[in-house]
Design a protein around this motif. Sequence first.
Motif, mmCIF file in Angstrom:
data_model
loop_
_atom_site.group_PDB
_atom_site.id
_atom_site.type_symbol
_atom_site.label_atom_id
_atom_site.label_comp_id
_atom_site.label_asym_id
_atom_site.label_seq_id
_atom_site.Cartn_x
_atom_site.Cartn_y
_atom_site.Cartn_z
ATOM 1 N N PRO A 1 25.147 27.289 20.722
ATOM 2 C CA PRO A 1 24.056 27.480 21.667
ATOM 3 C C PRO A 1 22.592 27.179 20.956
ATOM 4 O O PRO A 1 22.504 27.739 19.910
ATOM 5 N N PRO A 2 21.721 26.497 21.535
ATOM 6 C CA PRO A 2 20.358 26.320 21.120
ATOM 7 C C PRO A 2 19.605 27.731 21.285
ATOM 8 O O PRO A 2 19.763 28.643 21.839
ATOM 9 N N ALA A 3 18.579 27.968 20.606
ATOM 10 C CA ALA A 3 17.618 28.914 20.539
ATOM 11 C C ALA A 3 16.712 29.181 21.746
ATOM 12 O O ALA A 3 16.514 30.111 22.205
ATOM 13 N N GLY A 4 16.573 27.938 22.610
ATOM 14 C CA GLY A 4 15.878 27.959 24.019
ATOM 15 C C GLY A 4 16.515 26.917 24.730
ATOM 16 O O GLY A 4 17.825 26.739 24.559
ATOM 17 N N ARG A 5 15.686 26.209 25.574
ATOM 18 C CA ARG A 5 16.449 25.299 26.230
ATOM 19 C C ARG A 5 16.364 23.769 25.461
ATOM 20 O O ARG A 5 15.035 23.543 25.072
ATOM 21 N N ARG A 6 17.081 23.214 25.132
ATOM 22 C CA ARG A 6 17.165 21.907 24.159
ATOM 23 C C ARG A 6 17.389 20.661 25.369
ATOM 24 O O ARG A 6 18.479 20.648 25.960
ATOM 25 N N LEU A 7 16.380 19.827 25.208
ATOM 26 C CA LEU A 7 16.608 18.553 25.978
ATOM 27 C C LEU A 7 16.898 17.576 25.142
ATOM 28 O O LEU A 7 16.291 17.231 23.965
ATOM 29 N N THR A 8 18.188 16.721 25.205
ATOM 30 C CA THR A 8 18.265 15.439 24.565
ATOM 31 C C THR A 8 18.463 14.626 25.641
ATOM 32 O O THR A 8 19.075 14.591 26.724
ATOM 33 N N VAL A 9 18.066 13.336 25.070
ATOM 34 C CA VAL A 9 18.117 12.166 26.079
ATOM 35 C C VAL A 9 18.890 10.971 25.275
ATOM 36 O O VAL A 9 18.586 10.467 24.485
ATOM 37 N N LEU A 10 19.849 10.435 26.120
ATOM 38 C CA LEU A 10 20.878 9.345 25.456
ATOM 39 C C LEU A 10 20.347 7.949 26.165
ATOM 40 O O LEU A 10 19.893 8.141 27.225
ATOM 41 N N GLY A 11 20.665 6.940 25.315
ATOM 42 C CA GLY A 11 20.192 5.656 25.897
ATOM 43 C C GLY A 11 20.019 4.703 24.799
ATOM 44 O O GLY A 11 19.912 5.065 23.768
ATOM 45 N N ARG A 12 19.745 3.440 25.167
ATOM 46 C CA ARG A 12 19.079 2.509 24.292
ATOM 47 C C ARG A 12 17.540 2.389 24.028
ATOM 48 O O ARG A 12 17.071 1.929 23.231
#
Length: 338
Positions: A213-224
């Motif tokens: 789990p991350p320390a806070g809210r973690r946003l990752t964005v997948l794509g090209r």
Amino acid sequence: MTPPARILVTGATGAVGSAVVRALDAAGHETHGVSRRGGAGPRRHAWSIGAQEPPATLRGPWHAVVHCAGDTRWNLPAERAEAANVGPLKALLTATGAATHFVHLSSSYVTGLRGDTVSEVPDDYRNSYEWSKAAAERLVHALRDSADIVRFPIVMGARADGFLDRYSGFFWLPSALCSGAVPALVAEEKGVMDMVSTDDVAAHVVRLLADGPPAGRRLTVLGRGDRARRVDETFDTVRNALNSWRAEHGVPALDRLPYVAPEQWNRFYLPFAEEHLDRGQLTRITALRAYQGYLSVTEPFEVTDRVPDTALVLHRSIRRWAETHEASARRVPRPWGT
Ligand SMILES: NC(=O)c1ccc[n+]([C@@H]2O[C@H](COP(=O)([O-])OP(=O)(O)OC[C@H]3O[C@@H](n4cnc5c(N)ncnc54)[C@H](OP(=O)(O)O)[C@@H]3O)[C@@H](O)[C@H]2O)c1
């Protein structure tokens, strides 16, 4: 998180959830999948999240919850989109302990027309789907100190063979091309159309869970991102894939359709069409409107995790669609106006 961890995957019969379940199983986890109707096999359960209490076997604690359940239709009335994409998430977040690694699947389109998820105003989004998914992200922020939010664009099938467990959204396009439901492609030819494979999303989720789990809210964005294919390249790939399948099955090739810019279409062609087309044609044209925003994205998404090229994935996924929707793929478009 080391396997075997006890993991709940919602939306486990869907296009994305099915692939996530397979990847987590392959990584050695004890994966439980839920969907409204349930699925075949052990550890596949029926639970209508938000509408029912969880069955006793599904009460926690969970090492991780991966929330893939949702309704991706773009044209639902706002209250139905909210009930589908926010209500179940709220029920799940309320029932999930703080120690559980929570992964929420979102969409790259969630930033709507303003470029963020802050606004509660429906007009700031292309449709009720985006609006409800933005509300879902805000809810994750409001109710969890730690969570992963994963955004990604249009989902195609497996990289190896284009396999998808369920076809929705984008697959309206090959169907419409074969049936002749669209007279022209209302799109920005040079717009971007970002895509990922179900494999990309599933592998990413496995990695996030391995990291913990991350320390806070973690946003990752997948794509090209800025290497995403252009709209015209995407349409060409779709048509080529369909035509290669049609050639093998003795069905005439589909012609290239003309492009009309969305503004031109809405200002000039649509008022004319509304006067001259029959009801069936108008219904199809109206359905087409829901997709216009997606074919008119000119700014690439900013990605945190760039996926490998998706041109071949798209080709394979469309061929696979044709194999599994043979009657639709064999149709010969009837010219408009006859
Ligand atoms: N597909 C895309 O192109 C795309 C792109 C970007 C983001 N996403 C996001 O990825 C996620 C998964 O999308 P998808 O394409 O896999 O959707 P999908 O193929 O339509 O599958 C939806 C899944 O959610 C389940 N479900 C819906 N409401 C539920 C509820 N209240 N309780 C329990 N299960 C429920 C469905 O179960 P039943 O079959 O039993 O109804 C099904 O398993 C969504 O959050 C979506 O916003 C998808």
